[in-house]
Design an enzyme around this catalytic site. Structure first.
Site, PDB file in Angstrom:
ATOM      1  N   ASP A   1      29.455 -24.186  27.069  1.00 14.72           N
ATOM      2  CA  ASP A   1      28.398 -23.804  28.080  1.00 14.72           C
ATOM      3  C   ASP A   1      28.256 -24.355  28.576  1.00 14.72           C
ATOM      4  OD1 ASP A   1      26.780 -25.330  26.493  1.00 14.72           O
ATOM      5  OD2 ASP A   1      25.410 -23.927  26.989  1.00 14.72           O
TER       6      ASP A   1
ATOM      7  N   SER B   1      21.713 -24.575  31.946  1.00 13.35           N
ATOM      8  CA  SER B   1      22.785 -24.787  30.643  1.00 13.35           C
ATOM      9  C   SER B   1      23.387 -23.332  31.256  1.00 13.35           C
ATOM     10  CB  SER B   1      22.184 -24.159  29.470  1.00 13.35           C
ATOM     11  OG  SER B   1      22.219 -23.684  28.888  1.00 13.35           O
ATOM     12  N   HIS B   2      22.720 -22.277  30.653  1.00 14.52           N
ATOM     13  CA  HIS B   2      24.317 -21.316  30.494  1.00 14.52           C
ATOM     14  C   HIS B   2      24.707 -20.432  32.319  1.00 14.52           C
ATOM     15  CE1 HIS B   2      20.630 -19.493  28.877  1.00 14.52           C
ATOM     16  NE2 HIS B   2      20.921 -18.358  29.207  1.00 14.52           N
TER      17      HIS B   2
ATOM     18  N   ASP C   1      26.012 -27.206  25.285  1.00 15.17           N
ATOM     19  CA  ASP C   1      25.481 -27.602  23.858  1.00 15.17           C
ATOM     20  C   ASP C   1      25.421 -26.274  22.978  1.00 15.17           C
ATOM     21  OD1 ASP C   1      23.777 -26.001  25.322  1.00 15.17           O
ATOM     22  OD2 ASP C   1      22.169 -26.604  25.113  1.00 15.17           O
ATOM     23  N   ARG C   2      26.474 -25.624  23.497  1.00 15.35           N
ATOM     24  CA  ARG C   2      26.083 -23.662  23.439  1.00 15.35           C
ATOM     25  C   ARG C   2      28.330 -24.332  22.542  1.00 15.35           C
ATOM     26  NH1 ARG C   2      23.712 -18.632  24.763  1.00 15.35           N
ATOM     27  NH2 ARG C   2      21.487 -19.949  26.003  1.00 15.35           N
TER      28      ARG C   2
ATOM     29  N   LYS D   1      21.662 -28.989  19.654  1.00 20.21           N
ATOM     30  CA  LYS D   1      22.690 -28.109  19.351  1.00 20.21           C
ATOM     31  C   LYS D   1      23.695 -28.558  20.282  1.00 20.21           C
ATOM     32  CE  LYS D   1      22.176 -24.320  22.466  1.00 20.21           C
ATOM     33  NZ  LYS D   1      20.926 -24.366  22.982  1.00 20.21           N
TER      34      LYS D   1
ATOM     35  N   ASP E   1      26.089 -27.114  29.953  1.00 15.88           N
ATOM     36  CA  ASP E   1      25.782 -28.229  29.281  1.00 15.88           C
ATOM     37  C   ASP E   1      25.940 -28.275  28.494  1.00 15.88           C
ATOM     38  OD1 ASP E   1      24.097 -26.161  28.104  1.00 15.88           O
ATOM     39  OD2 ASP E   1      22.737 -28.177  27.852  1.00 15.88           O
TER      40      ASP E   1
HETATM   41  C1  VG1 Z   1      18.743 -18.882  25.213  1.00 18.22           C
HETATM   42  C2  VG1 Z   1      18.777 -17.795  23.947  1.00 18.22           C
HETATM   43  C3  VG1 Z   1      18.349 -19.748  22.717  1.00 18.22           C
HETATM   44  C4  VG1 Z   1      18.892 -20.680  23.378  1.00 18.22           C
HETATM   45  C5  VG1 Z   1      18.292 -21.290  24.401  1.00 18.22           C
HETATM   46  C6  VG1 Z   1      18.159 -22.522  25.401  1.00 18.22           C
HETATM   47  O1  VG1 Z   1      16.872 -17.968  25.247  1.00 18.22           O
HETATM   48  O2  VG1 Z   1      18.089 -17.006  22.783  1.00 18.22           O
HETATM   49  O3  VG1 Z   1      18.469 -19.130  21.150  1.00 18.22           O
HETATM   50  O4  VG1 Z   1      17.953 -22.076  23.184  1.00 18.22           O
HETATM   51  O5  VG1 Z   1      18.898 -19.697  25.941  1.00 18.22           O
HETATM   52  O6  VG1 Z   1      20.451 -22.538  24.840  1.00 18.22           O
HETATM   53  P1  VG1 Z   1      16.450 -16.747  25.366  1.00 18.22           P
HETATM   54  O7  VG1 Z   1      14.958 -17.287  25.392  1.00 18.22           O
HETATM   55  O8  VG1 Z   1      16.923 -17.144  26.999  1.00 18.22           O
HETATM   56  O9  VG1 Z   1      16.992 -16.166  24.371  1.00 18.22           O
HETATM   57  V1  VG1 Z   1      20.784 -22.802  25.939  1.00 18.22           V
HETATM   58  O10 VG1 Z   1      22.625 -23.291  26.434  1.00 18.22           O
HETATM   59  O11 VG1 Z   1      20.708 -21.824  27.317  1.00 18.22           O
HETATM   60  O12 VG1 Z   1      19.583 -24.396  26.872  1.00 18.22           O
HETATM   61 CO    CO Z   2      23.631 -25.324  26.911  1.00 15.91          CO
END
Ligand code: VG1
Ligand code: CO
Length: 544
Positions: free
Chosen positions: A278, A113-114, A282-283, A377, A280
């Site tokens: 981001d 992801s990010h 989804d953000r 998302k 992947d």
């Molecule tokens: C973070 C965010 C959470 C989100 C998750 C995955 O998790 O706070 O709200 O669902 O990333 O997003 P954490 O446990 O680091 O707070 V993504 O776009 O990285 O799949």
């Molecule tokens: Co993501």
């Protein structure tokens, strides 16, 4: 073709976090590491044998190698058909869309992801079930248990497949269907939003936009949807070529990492609207001229306006937000007379509510919003929602947001992240807070009166499953809140997240500076948690 059974030994660190398994690339490159995890998926989900699977990733370093491994293992484990995005690419929401549209048994998304990518960056793998959503905790727990006992995996000895040509290819008894990664997703967006109205907006001469794909997966999606289908000029697109290392950047659409696009909404010639997504896809981050829309506000504004949008003209049946997300959407739900659910962090907790038809929209403070159109998302979906709103309302982002605040009041909101701190020290801070909880209700902290204080637990209203220890939540009598949580997506040490929220009904105070408004609450948070004493940091690394 002969199926090979390869002996292996368990790795003890394959516990899934908030969203799948994330590790440094060299960890995934260890012999058997990816294979063990993938075999555990097939062992825990027997309906994949004889079924169809969707596979794709965000194009980060190791995506291509991992896809070939997964395809061979899928064939060896009796999967009949795999849909894979051309070049091995698929955004997270597009995987969800394909699973649902083609009624497959599940899907595998390759992404951290990010998190940054590259040979020393992060890699990740997520498993989604037949509803299109992230595997629920029952499955992720079973998966982890399986990784601890695994002693063999199945694969084929075959050369790599060419994934650049659309169409079917055979791999043993399995068919690999290489699909256009964008088309089905773009069709779904066209079904939900008024593309004609958005097309007119782009060609009105009164509107300018920039979209930053941060060299990640949404580039090809934005090109097809914004430029080809909606007629936006090409200069709308920034960093739209997916790169294995995201151009050396951090594909996280927030005020710090996406500063390039933030700057375009300010200064002498600001654009009317800007957005970013981001790694992947989804953000989303939504920006107007001189205006950053917090993800919590964005969710509330979407909920209040959904009935104007084609795909949601019947209105919203209910909403949900993750616990640390601001309570702005709660106020909208109250006004609409609909249910508002508070769930733990992570999209997997929205799945049952969406499947049961209890909610239409949901979101997280972490730049995530979505609806019942998929079970993830969805970054570009949120951008299109806003574009559709702007096209219909003939108002600026600033006007839409301030009008919303005037009607519902403003929930000032900020999140402070202390990244890469010592894991034990962070646990110590949480333990310290847990110890304080029983004595807090009724106490005065600074100018605030504690109304409740707990270690958030959630009971799923659909299947009754319980999830404990989802964050420390302290609510005050004036509606303000402080939340402390440790991240479940990092790969080094721990990340402490401190979430602050303050409610302000008075429109005369809606334009105050967020960090200034939060000052007194931040002091309370720092003193109560003894942040510096525990983690040795006087200030956070990222403020959003
Ligand atoms: C973070 C965010 C959470 C989100 C998750 C995955 O998790 O706070 O709200 O669902 O990333 O997003 P954490 O446990 O680091 O707070 V993504 O776009 O990285 O799949
Ligand atoms: Co993501």
């Amino acid at each position: 073709m002969k199926i090979e059974t390869v002996a292996t030994r368990p790795f003890t660190d394959q516990k899934l976090g908030t969203s799948g398994l994330r590790k440094r690339v060299p960890v995934f490159q260890q012999a058997g590491y990816l294979e063990n995890f993938v075999q555990s998926i097939f062992d825990v989900c027997p309906d994949l044998a004889g079924g169809t699977l969707v596979v794709g990733g965000d194009g980060r370093y190791y995506n291509r190698e991992a896809i070939q491994v997964i395809l061979r293992m899928a064939a060896a484990n009796g999967v009949i058909r795999v849909l894979v995005g051309r070049g091995g690419l698929l955004s997270t929401p597009a995987v969800s869309c394909l699973i649902r549209k083609y009624k497959t048994q599940g899907g595998i998304v390759l992404s951290a992801s990010h998190n940054p990518g590259g040979p020393d960056g992060d890699f990740g793998i997520k498993y989604n079930t037949a509803n299109g959503g992230p595997a629920p905790e029952g499955i992720t727990d079973a998966l982890y248990r399986r990784t601890l006992e695994i002693d063999r995996y199945r694969t084929l000895a075959t050369p790599d497949l060419d994934l650049e040509q659309l169409g079917p290819v055979s791999l043993g008894a399995m068919t690999v269907e290489v699909v256009d990664p964008v088309r089905d997703y773009a069709d779904l967006m066209e079904h939900l939003f008024d593309f004609k109205a958005i097309h007119e907006l782009f060609n009105s001469g009164l509107f300018s936009m920039r979209f930053d794909a941060m060299h990640a997966i949404t580039g090809p999606y934005a090109e097809e949807i914004l430029v080809r289908r909606l007629g936006a000029p090409c200069d709308v697109l920034l960093n739209c070529q997916p790169k294995p290392d995201f151009g050396g950047g951090h594909p996280d659409p927030n005020l710090v990492h996406a500063h390039e696009i933030v700057a375009m909404t300010k200064g002498e010639h600001p654009v009317s609207f800007a957005a970013a997504s981001d790694g992947d896809g989804d953000r989303n981050m939504i920006l107007g001229r001189n205006m950053f829309v917090t993800p919590s506000d964005s969710l509330a504004i979407m909920a209040a306006n959904a009935h104007h949008i084609k795909g949601y003209h019947r209105g919203v049946v209910g909403v949900a937000r993750s616990m640390p997300t601001s309570q702005a959407v709660d106020r909208v739900a109250e006004a609409l007379g609909i249910e508002c659910y508070e769930t733990p962090t992570g999209w997997k907790f929205f799945g049952n509510l969406l499947d049961a038809g209890r909610i239409t929209l949901c979101g997280e403070e972490s730049f995530g919003s979505g609806s019942d159109h998929v079970r993830e998302k969805d970054g570009l979906w949120a951008v299109l929602f806003w574009l559709n709103l702007l096209a219909l309302k003939h108002q600026s982002v600033l006007q839409i947001v301030t009008e919303h605040w005037r009607r519902f009041g403003r929930n000032f909101y900020t999140r402070h992240d202390y990244e890469g701190v010592d894991a034990q020290a962070a646990e110590g801070l949480v333990t310290h807070l847990r110890g304080l909880l029983p004595g807090l209700p009724g106490r005065a902290l600074g100018a605030y009166q504690v109304a409740y204080a707990d270690d958030f637990a959630y009971q799923d209203p659909v299947d009754g499953s319980r999830s404990e220890h989802q964050g420390i939540r302290i609510g005050f009598s004036d509606g303000s809140r402080i939340v402390f949580r440790l991240s479940g997506t990092g790969t080094v040490g721990a990340t402490l997240r401190v979430y602050l929220e303050a409610y302000e009904p008075d429109p005369a105070r809606h334009f105050l500076d967020t960090q200034e408004v939060m000052g007194p609450l931040l002091t309370v948070a720092q003193e109560l948690a003894q942040i510096e004493a525990h983690v040795g940091r006087a200030a956070p690394d990222v403020i959003t």
